[in-house]
Design a protein around this motif. Structure first.
Motif, PDB file in Angstrom:
ATOM      1  N   VAL A   1       0.865  -1.184   0.000  1.00  0.00           N
ATOM      2  CA  VAL A   1       0.000   0.000   0.000  1.00  0.00           C
ATOM      3  C   VAL A   1       0.901   1.234   0.000  1.00  0.00           C
ATOM      4  O   VAL A   1       1.723   1.415   0.910  1.00  0.00           O
ATOM      5  CB  VAL A   1      -0.933   0.027   1.221  1.00  0.00           C
ATOM      6  N   ILE A   2       0.754   2.071  -1.022  1.00  0.00           N
ATOM      7  CA  ILE A   2       1.566   3.275  -1.154  1.00  0.00           C
ATOM      8  C   ILE A   2       0.864   4.411  -0.422  1.00  0.00           C
ATOM      9  O   ILE A   2      -0.225   4.827  -0.805  1.00  0.00           O
ATOM     10  CB  ILE A   2       1.778   3.657  -2.633  1.00  0.00           C
ATOM     11  N   GLY A   3       1.498   4.922   0.632  1.00  0.00           N
ATOM     12  CA  GLY A   3       0.905   6.001   1.423  1.00  0.00           C
ATOM     13  C   GLY A   3       1.114   7.357   0.801  1.00  0.00           C
ATOM     14  O   GLY A   3       0.184   7.981   0.290  1.00  0.00           O
ATOM     15  N   ALA A   4       2.362   7.835   0.797  1.00  0.00           N
ATOM     16  CA  ALA A   4       2.655   9.178   0.278  1.00  0.00           C
ATOM     17  C   ALA A   4       3.966   9.165  -0.476  1.00  0.00           C
ATOM     18  O   ALA A   4       4.873   8.374  -0.182  1.00  0.00           O
ATOM     19  CB  ALA A   4       2.719  10.195   1.415  1.00  0.00           C
ATOM     20  N   VAL A   5       4.060  10.037  -1.453  1.00  0.00           N
ATOM     21  CA  VAL A   5       5.314  10.318  -2.146  1.00  0.00           C
ATOM     22  C   VAL A   5       5.573  11.817  -2.018  1.00  0.00           C
ATOM     23  O   VAL A   5       4.679  12.580  -1.640  1.00  0.00           O
ATOM     24  CB  VAL A   5       5.262   9.903  -3.631  1.00  0.00           C
ATOM     25  N   ASN A   6       6.778  12.230  -2.323  1.00  0.00           N
ATOM     26  CA  ASN A   6       7.071  13.660  -2.266  1.00  0.00           C
ATOM     27  C   ASN A   6       6.930  14.275  -3.661  1.00  0.00           C
ATOM     28  O   ASN A   6       7.261  13.665  -4.672  1.00  0.00           O
ATOM     29  CB  ASN A   6       8.468  13.916  -1.712  1.00  0.00           C
ATOM     30  N   LYS A   7       6.416  15.488  -3.703  1.00  0.00           N
ATOM     31  CA  LYS A   7       6.192  16.199  -4.956  1.00  0.00           C
ATOM     32  C   LYS A   7       6.391  17.692  -4.722  1.00  0.00           C
ATOM     33  O   LYS A   7       6.031  18.210  -3.663  1.00  0.00           O
ATOM     34  CB  LYS A   7       4.777  15.927  -5.478  1.00  0.00           C
TER      35      LYS A   7
ATOM     36  N   THR B   1       6.168  13.880 -10.908  1.00  0.00           N
ATOM     37  CA  THR B   1       6.929  13.281  -9.811  1.00  0.00           C
ATOM     38  C   THR B   1       7.886  12.269 -10.419  1.00  0.00           C
ATOM     39  O   THR B   1       7.793  11.925 -11.600  1.00  0.00           O
ATOM     40  CB  THR B   1       6.023  12.566  -8.789  1.00  0.00           C
ATOM     41  N   LYS B   2       8.779  11.724  -9.597  1.00  0.00           N
ATOM     42  CA  LYS B   2       9.719  10.705 -10.083  1.00  0.00           C
ATOM     43  C   LYS B   2       9.259   9.294  -9.694  1.00  0.00           C
ATOM     44  O   LYS B   2      10.049   8.354  -9.704  1.00  0.00           O
ATOM     45  CB  LYS B   2      11.119  10.974  -9.533  1.00  0.00           C
ATOM     46  N   PHE B   3       7.974   9.160  -9.379  1.00  0.00           N
ATOM     47  CA  PHE B   3       7.448   7.872  -8.909  1.00  0.00           C
ATOM     48  C   PHE B   3       6.537   7.235  -9.951  1.00  0.00           C
ATOM     49  O   PHE B   3       5.482   6.700  -9.623  1.00  0.00           O
ATOM     50  CB  PHE B   3       6.705   8.059  -7.585  1.00  0.00           C
ATOM     51  N   ARG B   4       6.968   7.278 -11.191  1.00  0.00           N
ATOM     52  CA  ARG B   4       6.126   6.744 -12.252  1.00  0.00           C
ATOM     53  C   ARG B   4       6.104   5.218 -12.278  1.00  0.00           C
ATOM     54  O   ARG B   4       5.393   4.620 -13.085  1.00  0.00           O
ATOM     55  CB  ARG B   4       6.609   7.300 -13.602  1.00  0.00           C
TER      56      ARG B   4
END
Length: 844
Positions: free
Chosen positions: A464-470, A760-763
């Motif tokens: 489960v992905i909670g948060a990423v930074n942007k 973002t860099k979370f593609r």
């Protein structure tokens, strides 16, 4: 003024104390061995016989029950018309060494041409083991006399010598007194070479002393009680300058029969080399068990979960096979990453003429790589063998002072370590026989694994992905802020949904749950992300998991540190690992497009030294327990391995691996569950579940088939999954490989839409939308549980490749799973299996 003088005096005193107490580690000196005519040696036990041919130093391992022989060297290499001169020299050798100088320029020396054929080796049986000692390279006479010795100690030996011999020895040396030097003596250089001169007088061997005087001195010292151990200690303590130094090496190989195996051991403490030419690689038994053009068979290589290279497959135009064990050492610099291939397990094998030989690297696996090649390139043999990285080096940044490349190397090999390789003729042929032997070895060496048994029912891992930074704007200014993808409350809802679907044996991995993002800050502190909810919301996740008997694993990266600040709890000077050239190991993420570091797009990562990693884990566990979590998902502990080459706190890569194993065992005893990513086999015995295991090969051009070797070994004991089903580049291929290897299911979800990840860099989370996947995931779970649920606690007892893309996996109860990943239909015993499909046949 007095205060300044006092500080200066204190500084000088500290400097002198430190200098006097510093002892530079040096490599073991090169031993000169000479061949003495003798007889061949035979070692044998109930199962095996080992013949050592003294004139060539080759070995022949014979299985007594069958008479099958495995040779270390091909017979008559001079008759191989395809072999060039260098390859023929390797065919005549038991090992080769690579070395380099300070400019990084090196050469390869083979034991056959540069030792055996020069008569520079000896052998004997010691405590039931055959020891063969080689001197390789320049065989200039080495005299066993001390390079330097304190005055008091020298007098003990001089007093035992005859008058004339004593005079010769005193003429061969010079007594240095730092307070009574000659006009042309370089005081600074002397103190640098011999720090003890500050306190004692020292006898030092004169540069250019004639050999006849050294020979007399050698005999005189020997009669006075000077031993080989004394010589080794003195040579490692003192290094003379001004002598002509040429590359030479001494290596000892020990052969031991251990039950049904041949154990080959190379102790580091018995490897000698000259500091100007450090040994950088050692290839061991490069033609052991090799097959020629008339043999049928294949080589098993540790490519992904396992791969086959057929003998004589005609792929000599492809690159030869080469793969690093446990991937790249992160403390060795590289400027780009084009292909990050990695071997998960330290084993390989040879199937030749219906007999199998398995090789397991027991010690030194962290330094190993595996090479393989087929006949037709530069010789007529198919071979697979290990190469070990020895003394590591790094390029110095001195461009402003010197235009020539200058490399700095480790001072010596790790003390007390060794290379140990076990060759076991298998009771059954093929990669199944090899897998059975490897499983037995794992059980013997890791009893914790043998005592386990997996549950029935399909294991499911859910990330489960909670948060990423942007980068987000506040009042017109850009800030790097958390971006919510799944709140704590939504995570709780997911868990309750899975339970409502009837899912069992579920392992939930929380990613991006703390410290701002998936790319979280230093984990010395644990701070929940307010954009995801409150602490109470987070506690409800834990409660929901407990209520439904699910396991929660918070994912943490203890290897790469980001957003390091003054009060982050990570000191970049003392806690970051170092390259050999003393620079900190720090890098940006690598680009998938141009392969170099993305300095303008990504965060700077510092590599934590092994000791700092272990400390952070131990500090993190009680903090996680306060939040109700007992388990940990290690992001990189099972997929990245490195040493720390700081000269004052040096940790070898092998030692780093063992530190991790000790930590795993400590956690197991404390009841902490462990989720491992990828799953290098040194982590496997302690893993509650492994995700992202490589269940296919890694597309080397020279390989012919992918085989689930590691899944065969582990199935029924450790649950594992391949890559997340919804993130696979090829959904169908990933699903069929999951079925073939007996893997569980793995999904990665987030509540927000994929569009939120723009800019973002979370593609990599491009297909994570929970709403679009949850129904398909539930149907897939039900299908897996119905077809394979009864198999997950069983051994895989057979695996066959029926055709390209068509396989059958057989379990203990007789269940057969036939997978057709080919482009056409397949007829299996009258049943048509459509392309990209499978069938399950029970009890056949």
């Amino acid at each position: 003024m007095k205060k300044s003088a006092f500080i200066l005096l204190l500084f000088v005193t500290i400097f002198l104390v430190v200098s006097c107490n510093t002892r530079t580690a040096r490599p073991r000196p090169v031993m000169i061995y000479e061949f003495i005519e003798g007889n061949d040696v035979v070692l044998e036990n109930e199962y095996l016989r080992l013949n050592f041919l003294c004139t060539t130093a080759e070995i022949i391992l014979t299985e007594k029950a069958t008479g099958i022989q495995w040779r270390s060297n091909p017979p008559n290499p001079e008759s191989d018309r395809l072999a060039d001169v260098v390859t023929r020299q390797l065919m005549e050798s038991q090992f080769s060494v690579d070395y380099a100088d300070t400019a990084g320029i090196g050469m390869t020396l083979q034991s056959g041409a540069y030792s055996v054929q020069r008569g520079a080796y000896t052998y004997e049986v010691v405590d039931g083991a055959l020891e063969v000692r080689y001197t390789v390279g320049d065989l200039a006479r080495a005299f066993r006399i001390p390079p330097a010795m304190s005055e008091d100690r020298m007098n003990i030996y001089l007093d035992q010598m005859e008058y004339e011999e004593r005079g010769i020895v005193e003429s061969t040396y010079r007594l240095y007194d730092i307070n009574n030097l000659r006009m042309n003596d370089d005081r600074t250089q002397l103190l640098n070479d011999f720090p003890e001169l500050r306190e004692i007088k020292l006898w030092v061997l004169r540069t250019g002393s004639p050999d006849y005087m050294k020979e007399i001195a050698e005999e005189s010292f020997k009669l006075a009680g000077y031993t080989m151990e004394d010589y080794v200690e003195d040579s490692m303590r003192y290094e003379l300058t001004g002598e002509s130094v040429r590359p030479a090496f001494s290596v000892t190989i020990r052969y031991i029969l251990d039950g049904k195996s041949l154990v080959v051991n190379v102790p580091f403490d018995k490897i000698g080399y000259r500091p100007a030419y450090p040994i950088t690689q050692l290839a061991l038994l490069p033609f052991m068990g090799s097959g020629n053009m008339n043999d049928s068979g294949y080589m098993l290589v540790p490519d992904g979960s396992g791969a086959i290279i057929n003998f004589n497959n005609g792929k000599q135009n492809q690159l030869s096979y080469s793969i690093n064990m446990y991937g790249w050492d992160e403390a060795i610099r590289r400027d780009a990453v084009i292909s990050d291939n990695k071997a998960l397990f330290p084993a390989f094998g040879i199937q030749k003429n219906n007999s199998a030989l398995l090789c397991i690297i027991e010690e030194g696996s962290a330094y190993a790589s595996v090479r393989a090649d087929v006949s037709g390139r530069n010789n007529s043999w198919n071979r697979v063998y290990p190469i070990f990285s020895m003394v590591h080096g790094a390029l110095m940044d001195i461009a402003e002072r010197n235009q020539r490349a200058v490399f700095l190397y480790e001072q010596t090999l790790p003390a007390g370590e060794s290379i140990t390789v076990r060759y076991t003729p298998c009771a059954e042929p093929g990669y199944m026989g090899m897998a059975n032997e490897y499983r037995s070895w794992l059980f013997k060496n890791y009893p914790v694994l043998k005592d386990r048994r997996a549950q029935t029912g399909a294991p499911v891992a859910v990330e489960v992905i909670g948060a990423v930074n942007k980068t987000q704007h506040r009042m017109g200014l850009p800030f790097d802020l958390p971006l919510k993808l799944t709140s704590y409350k939504e995570t709780e809802e997911m868990i309750n949904n899975f339970a409502g679907f009837g899912w069992k044996n579920v392992h939930v991995k929380l990613n991006g749950w703390f410290n701002r993002s998936v790319d979280h800050t230093v984990p010395t502190k644990v701070k929940l992300i307010k954009e995801l909810g409150s602490r109470r919301n987070f506690t409800h996740i834990i409660d929901a998991a407990k209520k439904n008997n699910f396991e929660i694993y918070p994912e943490v990266d203890f290897i790469f540190m980001r957003d390091v600040g003054m009060f982050s709890g990570f000191n970049i000077y003392s806690d970051a690992a170092r390259y050999v050239n003393r620079e900190r190991v720090q890098r940006y993420p690598y680009s998938f497009i141009w392969f170099g570091e993305r300095t303008q797009w990504g965060k700077l990562n510092y590599l934590a030294r092994p000791g700092a990693t272990i400390k952070m884990i131990n500090d993190f566990i009680p903090k996680a327990e306060k939040l109700g979590m007992k388990n940990i998902a290690f992001r990189n502990m099972g997929t990245r391995l490195s040493g720390d080459y700081h000269e004052k706190r040096h940790i070898s890569r092998e030692e780093s691996m063992k530190l991790r194993q000790q930590q795993y065992e400590k956690m197991r005893q404390n009841g902490n569950g462990i989720l491992i990513h990828t799953g290098y086999v040194y982590s496997v015995p302690w893993a509650s579940i492994i995700t992202d295991m490589i269940i296919d090969d890694q597309s080397f051009g020279i390989t012919d088939y992918s085989v689930p070797f590691l899944p065969i070994v582990l199935h029924g004991y450790v649950p594992f999954t391949g890559r997340a089903i919804n993130l696979a580049e090829d959904y169908t291929k990933n699903l069929l490989k999951t079925i073939e290897s007996g893997a569980g299911l793995y999904f990665s979800f987030m509540m927000e839409e994929t569009a939120e990840l723009q800019e973002t860099k979370f593609r990599q989370f491009y297909a994570n939308e929970y709403g679009k996947w949850v129904e398909d995931a539930d149907m897939l779970y039900r299908k897996f549980n119905a077809d394979f649920g009864h198999l997950y606690n069983q051994h895989i007892v057979n695996h066959q490749i029926l055709s390209h893309g068509v396989t059958v996996t057989v379990y203990e109860d007789g269940t057969r799973v036939i997978v057709n990943a080919s482009d056409g239909d397949w007829n299996y015993n009258g049943i048509i299996i459509n392309a990209d499909s499978y069938i399950v046949r029970r009890g056949e």
